[in-house]
Scaffold this motif. Structure first.
Motif, PDB file in Angstrom:
ATOM      1  N   GLY A  10       0.859  -1.182   0.000  1.00  0.00           N
ATOM      2  CA  GLY A  10       0.000   0.000   0.000  1.00  0.00           C
ATOM      3  C   GLY A  10       0.885   1.217   0.000  1.00  0.00           C
ATOM      4  N   TYR A  11       0.466   2.250   0.718  1.00  0.00           N
ATOM      5  CA  TYR A  11       1.351   3.404   0.837  1.00  0.00           C
ATOM      6  C   TYR A  11       1.624   3.727   2.313  1.00  0.00           C
ATOM      7  CZ  TYR A  11      -3.310   5.643   0.713  1.00  0.00           C
ATOM      8  OH  TYR A  11      -4.618   5.959   0.915  1.00  0.00           O
ATOM      9  N   MET A  37       8.811 -11.958   9.726  1.00  0.00           N
ATOM     10  CA  MET A  37       8.363 -10.738   9.054  1.00  0.00           C
ATOM     11  C   MET A  37       9.571  -9.930   8.606  1.00  0.00           C
ATOM     12  SD  MET A  37       6.960  -7.355  10.764  1.00  0.00           S
ATOM     13  CE  MET A  37       7.058  -5.855   9.843  1.00  0.00           C
ATOM     14  N   THR A  38       9.505  -9.491   7.349  1.00  0.00           N
ATOM     15  CA  THR A  38      10.524  -8.547   6.870  1.00  0.00           C
ATOM     16  C   THR A  38       9.791  -7.397   6.201  1.00  0.00           C
ATOM     17  OG1 THR A  38      10.733  -9.847   4.855  1.00  0.00           O
ATOM     18  CG2 THR A  38      12.394 -10.219   6.540  1.00  0.00           C
ATOM     19  N   GLN A  39      10.467  -6.294   6.075  1.00  0.00           N
ATOM     20  CA  GLN A  39       9.824  -5.138   5.464  1.00  0.00           C
ATOM     21  C   GLN A  39      10.756  -4.499   4.467  1.00  0.00           C
ATOM     22  OE1 GLN A  39       9.799  -3.825   9.510  1.00  0.00           O
ATOM     23  NE2 GLN A  39      10.412  -1.782   8.893  1.00  0.00           N
ATOM     24  N   ALA A  40      10.158  -3.923   3.414  1.00  0.00           N
ATOM     25  CA  ALA A  40      10.973  -3.154   2.485  1.00  0.00           C
ATOM     26  C   ALA A  40      11.477  -1.961   3.279  1.00  0.00           C
ATOM     27  CB  ALA A  40      10.143  -2.706   1.301  1.00  0.00           C
ATOM     28  N   GLY A  48       4.173   7.434   0.189  1.00  0.00           N
ATOM     29  CA  GLY A  48       4.943   6.696  -0.807  1.00  0.00           C
ATOM     30  C   GLY A  48       4.615   5.217  -0.764  1.00  0.00           C
ATOM     31  N   ALA A  49       5.060   4.485  -1.787  1.00  0.00           N
ATOM     32  CA  ALA A  49       4.794   3.046  -1.833  1.00  0.00           C
ATOM     33  C   ALA A  49       5.475   2.350  -0.660  1.00  0.00           C
ATOM     34  CB  ALA A  49       5.294   2.468  -3.141  1.00  0.00           C
ATOM     35  N   CYS A  50       4.823   1.330  -0.149  1.00  0.00           N
ATOM     36  CA  CYS A  50       5.322   0.661   1.060  1.00  0.00           C
ATOM     37  C   CYS A  50       4.879  -0.793   1.023  1.00  0.00           C
ATOM     38  CB  CYS A  50       4.714   1.377   2.267  1.00  0.00           C
ATOM     39  SG  CYS A  50       5.101   0.646   3.836  1.00  0.00           S
ATOM     40  N   GLN A  77      -3.429   1.145  -5.564  1.00  0.00           N
ATOM     41  CA  GLN A  77      -3.238   0.743  -6.967  1.00  0.00           C
ATOM     42  C   GLN A  77      -1.760   0.468  -7.232  1.00  0.00           C
ATOM     43  OE1 GLN A  77      -5.812   0.448  -9.365  1.00  0.00           O
ATOM     44  NE2 GLN A  77      -4.189  -0.577 -10.521  1.00  0.00           N
ATOM     45  N   GLU A  78      -0.909   1.376  -6.716  1.00  0.00           N
ATOM     46  CA  GLU A  78       0.537   1.228  -6.939  1.00  0.00           C
ATOM     47  C   GLU A  78       1.044  -0.072  -6.316  1.00  0.00           C
ATOM     48  OE1 GLU A  78       2.799   4.516  -5.414  1.00  0.00           O
ATOM     49  OE2 GLU A  78       4.675   3.764  -6.289  1.00  0.00           O
TER      50      GLU A  78
END
Lengths: 178, 385
Positions: A10-11, A37-40, A48-50, A77-78
């Motif tokens: 999402g963002y 769990m890992t995260q960008a 912003g995108a997340c 959407q992104e």
């Protein structure tokens, strides 16, 4: 299924990281399975995108990253555009039907839509859209028990918002197609 | 908010946070550091936690001062720690050498990112392994532990403090951005169930005490600062009194003991994890995050009929020379999986050279090994004539 990979996108500001944290905590602390769990982690900011990800396994989780997924949750959407390609054949796509409006022509994945943000807005707090979505995902996939999810939510959100979040979860959990 | 000064129980916890909690559990009461991705959360957690356990947190102006600061804190009697990433270790290396020479117990955490230089700040690699061993100039024995999960980051931070106190040197925990930022279940046992080692103090009278006079285990006992003992400690080559002596004979004694105290205690220090080694034809050697791609790759190779085992290095330094030499006589070859373009593989090659082949599955970092690359390497070594 012994192993399940979940990607949530999402963002920034939608609680994408918190969502994966709650799922991972529910699975590993309250459901007795393993979760990683890992995260960008980049220059993400609000708006912003997340994305974040959880690997769930009956035994130990070996490889911790998610290069392909059985479940994709898209709250923008992104987020959908960026990650739909990692969804495996037969995988399940969950999306917010008001925020993800342009879908590819999927023939080999299961689509599940919910107006999570609209439901949250009707409850008076847009920020619990992620929890509405988690309720829906929990009901539709059964990889985690609602009891574990509730316990994880209670331990992960600010005290004064616990009731609201539990209500959001329950609403998502009971959601039936309009 | 955490109200209790010491945590216990089951947590869904990030690796960096688990490291900080391991330090607190081990008795760390001083942190000196300068934040850097992907190790910042360790400093952040320590800044929050140390005041709750009557400890002190200092953010220094840079990594050079941070390392000097923890050396000072150690000499004042604290169990100190710093945490950084590759670029910070580069700056700390001069003072790490001072810590080695003065025989100062402390723990240095390196959460590796993509490198060289500033590299990939938010991504990972394992290319600081030789830096951990040989980063500061000169001959000295050193210890590096390499956790592959948040639970192990907790556990091995405690082990690092124990080794630092027991063998009197800066001990490294060398992990990477995946483990540092990954969240998994971490079980924190009650403090009284943990094995905690504290430094050894002299029972000699002040007049008879010499600060660098080692016991039979090659480790000199401390005297407590403020108890009336005379002290001299220096980065210069020194005798048992700690006084500089510029002679070949003293240099031999001084440098040799720094190497020997680790070499001769290697069996006590080295920790490895074995899977299906007994009748293996091929043994995969890996450590840290890389090791988590190995198990699924092994399963795949086994489906193709290869007898493959796995040796995970929990301590990378001192290197398990004996174990690799023994294994090399029984197997066809080793496959080394690491997120660099060939570092620990050099040690495996050195120890296996006479008897077995060694093959590297390297990767420059910023991503992970493809499982098929590992499987193919295993098959290649297995099928070699």
């Amino acid at each position: 299924m012994d192993k399940l990979r979940v990607k949530i996108s999402g963002y920034g500001g939608q609680g994408i990281i918190l969502s994966s944290y709650i799922v991972g905590k529910a699975v590993s602390i309250y459901d007795g399975k393993s979760a990683t769990m890992t995260q960008a982690y980049g220059p993400e900011a609000r708006g912003g995108a997340c994305s974040s990800q959880v690997v769930i396994d009956k035994g130990q989780v070996d490889y911790p990253l998610v290069d392909s997924a059985e479940v994709l949750v898209a709250l923008s959407q992104e987020g959908y555009d960026k990650f739909f390609h990692i969804l495996n054949k037969g995988g399940v796509l969950f999306y917010d039907k008001d925020l993800v409006t342009e879908l590819k022509d999927h023939t080999d994945v299961v689509e599940k839509a919910i107006p999570a943000t609209r439901i949250a807005e009707n409850m008076g707090k847009k920020i619990v859209a992620n929890i509405v979505m988690l309720g829906y995902v929990t009901a539709q996939t059964k990889f985690v028990t609602p009891k574990a999810m509730e316990a994880a939510i209670r331990g992960s959100v600010p005290q004064k918002y616990v009731d609201l979040n539990i209500k959001a979860f329950t609403t998502g959990y009971k959601y039936k197609k309009e | 908010m955490i109200k209790k000064s010491k945590l216990r129980g089951e947590f869904f916890m990030q690796g960096d946070i688990a490291c900080a909690e391991g330090a607190i559990a081990a008795g760390c009461r001083f942190f000196g550091g300068y934040p850097i991705t992907p190790a910042s959360e360790i400093a952040e957690r320590m800044a929050y936690r140390l005041p709750l356990v009557d400890g002190a947190f200092i953010q220094y102006e840079d990594e050079i001062a941070s390392m000097a600061g923890i050396i000072g804190a150690s000499w004042a009697g604290a169990k100190p720690m710093t945490a950084t990433s590759g670029p910070g270790i580069s700056l700390m290396n001069e003072n790490i050498g001072l810590g080695m020479m003065m025989e100062t117990p402390c723990v240095v955490i390196n959460v590796q990112r993509g490198s060289p230089s500033t590299g990939l700040p938010t991504s990972w690699g394992q290319a600081d392994m030789m830096q951990a061993r040989w980063g500061s100039h000169g001959d000295y024995g050193s210890i590096s532990l390499s956790p592959n999960s948040p639970q192990e980051f907790f556990d091995l931070t405690i082990v690092a403090f124990n080794y630092a106190e027991k063998y009197r040197l800066p001990v490294f925990v060398v992990t990477d951005a995946v483990v540092g930022h990954m969240t998994e279940k971490v079980v924190i046992p009650p403090v009284e169930e943990l094995d905690i080692i504290d430094r050894k103090y002299t029972n000699k009278k002040p007049a008879d005490y010499r600060p660098y006079d080692p016991d039979d285990d090659l480790i000199p006992p401390f005297a407590k600062a403020g108890d009336g003992y005379r002290y001299h400690s220096t980065g210069l080559t020194h005798d048992e009194r700690g006084y500089p002596v510029m002679s070949e004979e003293c240099q031999r004694r001084c440098a040799k003991r720094l190497v020997d105290k680790i070499k001769k205690n290697a069996d006590d220090i080295i920790i490895t994890e074995e899977h299906d080694i007994e009748d293996a034809d091929v043994v995969v050697v890996s450590y840290g995050i890389s090791s988590r791609t190995v198990i699924p790759a092994m399963e795949k190779a086994k489906e193709k009929g290869v007898k493959v085992g796995f040796l995970r290095l929990v301590t990378v330094w001192p290197f398990p020379e004996k174990q690799i030499r023994e294994l090399s006589k029984q197997i066809k070859g080793f496959v080394v999986v690491e997120l660099n373009l060939g570092q620990v593989v050099l040690e495996v090659e050195r120890c296996a050279a006479k008897h077995a082949e060694t093959k590297l599955v390297g990767h420059p970092g910023g991503g992970m090994h493809k499982m098929d690359d590992i499987v193919n390497a295993i098959l290649e070594v297995a099928n070699e004539q």
